[in-house]
Motif scaffolding. Structure first.
Motif, mmCIF file in Angstrom:
data_model
loop_
_atom_site.group_PDB
_atom_site.id
_atom_site.type_symbol
_atom_site.label_atom_id
_atom_site.label_comp_id
_atom_site.label_asym_id
_atom_site.label_seq_id
_atom_site.Cartn_x
_atom_site.Cartn_y
_atom_site.Cartn_z
ATOM 1 N N TRP A 1 4.290 5.323 -6.575
ATOM 2 C CA TRP A 1 3.213 4.851 -7.433
ATOM 3 C C TRP A 1 1.894 4.729 -6.686
ATOM 4 O O TRP A 1 0.816 4.827 -7.292
ATOM 5 C CB TRP A 1 3.584 3.518 -8.077
ATOM 6 N N GLU A 2 1.942 4.542 -5.396
ATOM 7 C CA GLU A 2 0.698 4.459 -4.618
ATOM 8 C C GLU A 2 0.288 5.820 -4.062
ATOM 9 O O GLU A 2 -0.712 5.917 -3.353
ATOM 10 C CB GLU A 2 0.863 3.441 -3.491
ATOM 11 N N GLY A 3 1.036 6.861 -4.418
ATOM 12 C CA GLY A 3 0.715 8.217 -3.978
ATOM 13 C C GLY A 3 -0.129 8.963 -4.993
ATOM 14 O O GLY A 3 -0.759 8.367 -5.883
ATOM 15 N N GLY B 1 -3.340 16.022 -7.227
ATOM 16 C CA GLY B 1 -4.059 15.257 -6.226
ATOM 17 C C GLY B 1 -4.695 13.983 -6.744
ATOM 18 O O GLY B 1 -5.436 13.318 -6.019
ATOM 19 N N ARG B 2 -4.381 13.608 -7.993
ATOM 20 C CA ARG B 2 -4.949 12.384 -8.555
ATOM 21 C C ARG B 2 -4.093 11.182 -8.197
ATOM 22 O O ARG B 2 -2.863 11.260 -8.256
ATOM 23 C CB ARG B 2 -5.035 12.502 -10.084
ATOM 24 N N LYS B 3 -4.749 10.093 -7.858
ATOM 25 C CA LYS B 3 -4.018 8.879 -7.499
ATOM 26 C C LYS B 3 -3.350 8.293 -8.733
ATOM 27 O O LYS B 3 -3.960 8.177 -9.792
ATOM 28 C CB LYS B 3 -4.963 7.852 -6.873
ATOM 29 N N ARG B 4 -2.079 7.956 -8.612
ATOM 30 C CA ARG B 4 -1.350 7.380 -9.730
ATOM 31 C C ARG B 4 -1.813 5.953 -10.014
ATOM 32 O O ARG B 4 -2.243 5.241 -9.097
ATOM 33 C CB ARG B 4 0.156 7.404 -9.458
ATOM 34 N N ASP B 5 -1.665 5.530 -11.252
ATOM 35 C CA ASP B 5 -2.108 4.207 -11.691
ATOM 36 C C ASP B 5 -0.959 3.522 -12.423
ATOM 37 O O ASP B 5 -0.576 3.928 -13.517
ATOM 38 C CB ASP B 5 -3.322 4.349 -12.617
ATOM 39 N N VAL B 6 -0.390 2.489 -11.818
ATOM 40 C CA VAL B 6 0.761 1.807 -12.396
ATOM 41 C C VAL B 6 0.386 1.033 -13.654
ATOM 42 O O VAL B 6 1.265 0.577 -14.395
ATOM 43 C CB VAL B 6 1.416 0.868 -11.355
ATOM 44 N N THR C 1 1.631 7.446 -18.638
ATOM 45 C CA THR C 1 1.748 8.750 -17.991
ATOM 46 C C THR C 1 2.951 9.491 -18.547
ATOM 47 O O THR C 1 3.932 8.872 -18.960
ATOM 48 C CB THR C 1 1.899 8.608 -16.471
ATOM 49 N N LEU C 2 2.844 10.811 -18.556
ATOM 50 C CA LEU C 2 4.000 11.655 -18.861
ATOM 51 C C LEU C 2 4.415 12.455 -17.644
ATOM 52 O O LEU C 2 5.190 13.407 -17.760
ATOM 53 C CB LEU C 2 3.693 12.572 -20.047
ATOM 54 N N GLU C 3 3.914 12.058 -16.472
ATOM 55 C CA GLU C 3 4.444 12.627 -15.237
ATOM 56 C C GLU C 3 5.849 12.060 -15.037
ATOM 57 O O GLU C 3 6.071 10.862 -15.167
ATOM 58 C CB GLU C 3 3.555 12.268 -14.048
ATOM 59 N N VAL C 4 6.797 12.931 -14.719
ATOM 60 C CA VAL C 4 8.176 12.478 -14.530
ATOM 61 C C VAL C 4 8.237 11.532 -13.339
ATOM 62 O O VAL C 4 7.911 11.911 -12.215
ATOM 63 C CB VAL C 4 9.114 13.673 -14.316
ATOM 64 N N PRO C 5 8.650 10.278 -13.553
ATOM 65 C CA PRO C 5 8.646 9.295 -12.464
ATOM 66 C C PRO C 5 9.847 9.442 -11.539
ATOM 67 O O PRO C 5 10.872 10.026 -11.900
ATOM 68 C CB PRO C 5 8.676 7.951 -13.191
#
Length: 638
Positions: A221-223, A228-233, A237-241
């Motif tokens: 989550w901090e990556g 290259g976009r910083k994730r935001d908890v 999101t629909l990025e597979v976690p």
């Protein structure tokens, strides 16, 4: 103890639930440095436990091999296709219930510190954690992580992940702002040890419910994502976690379907609590917004398993050849694990519902008996308790013994009927009873300052007609609200029925923009901290909380604390009955109906243990398995 990881996350896939934390302000200081040092010294000598139970001994010893209700020889393989209701546009569970529609299946990619046993009441065994310790006063708890626990990218699950998870949920999700409101902080106290400190001793449930915390990967989550976009908890999101559980997301079509694949090298596959579980290679969820379409998809063998919530459908929709040929099995499973309050819920934040006589009048206008006869084929019974289905916890008769002692502490703040009269709902079902009930409703409205003028129920002071909107998110529920509508109109109320899509419905309820909605609250065998989230004054003003009615009552606040700080099972039962009784006599809701079994239909291609767990209902899909021989027989007949 009603909120669990599964409850939280299945809200996107189940019709109701079957399914986080806000910052804690003003916590009490722990004490002087000398006292804290003494506490830490004492904690280092506390015994480690492999399991926790709220009351009584645990069933399985530290060296247990598996739960009794699983088949340790269950084959791995196959697909289980299930129905999900609604839609989804989010995989971030931290903001579930606050932003977007979370895909409920995402629950199964994660692990918590502990996992529940399904043949015991309120007992949990180590999952990510191999051991737990706490003092006798329950002032803190320490969890020790398993060294073998890994994320799906191979990195170890750490104490920092646990702390990050607690902080993230507390900051971004309102549900656990009440649930974990007494958790002051989490701190790393060893290589694999996390200590949760509470603001006061005596809350025996806190050590265990902390163990229900869903643990997230801090490093992920901090990556940054693939762009290259910083994730935001705090964002959808629909990025597979990244997860650590027995399944990972295989593929999905936003809002339509999601498939999970079994993780072949899952680190926890050989844990005693996991033996015989997670047998399917793939779990697939197909989303439907219309119940009729979902049933037709089941009949066409596009899904394998369906849980039926409609009495009408159960009575009329399953008369097709595959059922006659025994290729489709209809089966009901007893629900011994939970109770429920399901009801029409007036929004107390609106002045017209502030008078309890008005709310009671709305109950007199509801002819459940006739509805049950005409619409439900007589399958239901009326809800008569906020803990309906758990006989031990339901307030019955008039208060006695310890319950009466507890109620005496709030006597001046509760309706006098609490002490003198057993609560009952109005009974209809025939013209004479209906007329009597409507007359009583008009009497109550008159006492509350309304009268009928030109067939309109109006406020005596302003002359404005009493109006209300019955809000639905499910088109199939319109037949319920449309049945209720004429009775309300006979009283002179201007009634509208409105059905909106799930996203609009969720937004309106989050913002308290409604007159009356239908809601249900599931209750466990051991109520506790979740009661704050359901009924407390503090939660009434928190957007997204489960106090959807907007209850603000100091007596109820006191009784909630009495439930949470119960000293033993007898004390918990008495306090829960007292809370139930006061909630009922304030007429906050119009109780609807319940059914103590789970109706299911399945294509007969699965196996299951010979004896299902007492508190696990069907246990599908987690202790079932794909039976290739049965599947082949179905294929030959089709």
């Amino acid at each position: 103890m009603a909120i669990t990881r599964r409850d939280l996350l299945l809200t996107g896939t189940a019709a109701a639930a079957l399914p986080v934390l806000g910052s804690v302000a003003g916590v009490a200081a722990i004490g002087t440095a000398q006292a804290q040092s003494a506490t830490e010294l004492a904690s280092s000598k506390l015994p480690w436990r492999h399991a926790l139970s709220l009351f009584g001994k645990v069933k399985y010893a530290a060296d247990f091999k598996r739960f009794d209700y699983v088949n340790p020889e269950a084959p791995k393989g196959g697909v289980a296709r299930q129905i999900a209701v609604g839609t989804f546009d989010n995989f971030n569970i931290v903001v579930s219930g606050v932003k977007g529609q979370v895909a409920g299946a995402v629950a199964f990619i994660y692990e918590s510190l502990m996992t529940a046993s399904l043949d015991e009441v309120s007992t949990e065994y180590g999952a990510l954690a191999e051991a737990v310790s706490h003092p006798d006063d329950f002032s803190f708890v320490t969890y020790r992580l398993r060294p073998e626990a890994k994320w799906h990218d191979g990195k170890p699950v750490t104490a920092d992940d646990v702390i990050f998870s607690l902080d993230s949920f507390k900051k971004h999700h309102p549900m656990y702002s009440a649930y974990y409101s007494h958790v002051v902080r989490a701190e790393k106290v060893g290589e694999r040890e996390v200590k949760f400190v509470f603001d006061a001793p005596g809350n025996r449930e806190l050590p265990q419910i902390v163990g229900q915390l869903t643990v997230l990967p801090k490093h992920w989550w901090e990556g940054t994502d693939a762009q290259g976009r910083k994730r935001d908890v705090s964002a959808t999101t629909l990025e597979v976690p990244l997860g650590s559980g027995p399944y990972r997301i295989k593929d999905f079509v936003a809002g339509r379907s999601i498939a999970l694949e079994r993780v072949k090298d899952y680190w926890g596959r050989d844990l005693p609590a996991n033996v015989g579980r997670n047998n399917f290679d793939e779990l697939r969820y197909e989303y439907f917004r219309d119940a009729t379409v979902a049933i037709e998809a089941f009949k066409a063998d596009q899904v394998d398993w369906r849980t039926e919530n409609s009495a009408k459908n159960w009575a009329t929709a399953y008369d097709f050849p595959a059922v006659t040929e025994k290729r489709v099995i209809l089966e009901e499973f007893a629900n011994r694990s939970s109770g429920v309050m399901q009801a029409f819920v007036p929004n107390l934040r609106r002045a017209k519902f502030s008078d309890p006589r008005v709310r009671r009048a709305l109950n007199y206008a509801f002819d459940f008996e006739e509805m049950n006869k005409q619409i439900f084929f007589g399958q239901y019974k009326r809800v008569s308790s906020y803990f309906d289905g758990i006989d031990e916890l339901m307030a019955t008769g008039v208060p006695q013994g310890k319950e009466l002692e507890i109620l005496e502490t709030v006597r001046a703040q509760v309706p006098p009927e609490v002490f003198t009269t057993a609560y009952t709902n109005p009974v209809g079902g025939n013209p004479e009873a209906v007329r009597d009930n409507l007359r009583e409703a008009l009497r109550l409205f008159k006492e509350a300052g309304y009268e009928v003028r030109d067939r309109k129920l109006v406020d005596v002071k302003t002359g404005a007609q009493f109006t209300l909107e019955l809000l639905n998110s499910d088109p199939s529920f319109e037949r319920i609200t449309l049945f209720y509508k004429p009775s309300l109109e006979r009283l002179g109320i201007a009634v509208s029925v409105r059905t909106v899509d799930p996203t609009q419905y969720e937004n309106r309820t989050r913002e308290w923009d409604f007159d009356i909605v239908t809601n249900s609250w599931g209750e466990s065998q051991s109520p506790g901290n979740e009661q704050r989230e359901f009924w407390s004054s503090k939660s009434a003003d928190i957007a997204g909380s489960r106090n959807i009615a907007g209850i603000k009552n100091p007596a109820i606040d006191k009784l909630i604390e009495r439930v949470i700080y119960a000293t033993d099972r007898d004390d918990l039962v008495a306090a829960t009955k007292a809370l139930d009784r006061v909630l009922l006599w304030n007429h906050y809701v119009v109780p609807q109906w319940t059914y103590n079994k789970v109706r299911t239909a399945r294509w007969d291609r699965f196996g299951r243990p010979s004896e299902l767990p007492k508190y696990g209902q069907s246990g599908f899909p987690f202790i079932w398995w794909y039976d290739a021989d049965k599947a082949a027989r179905i294929a030959k007949k089709s």
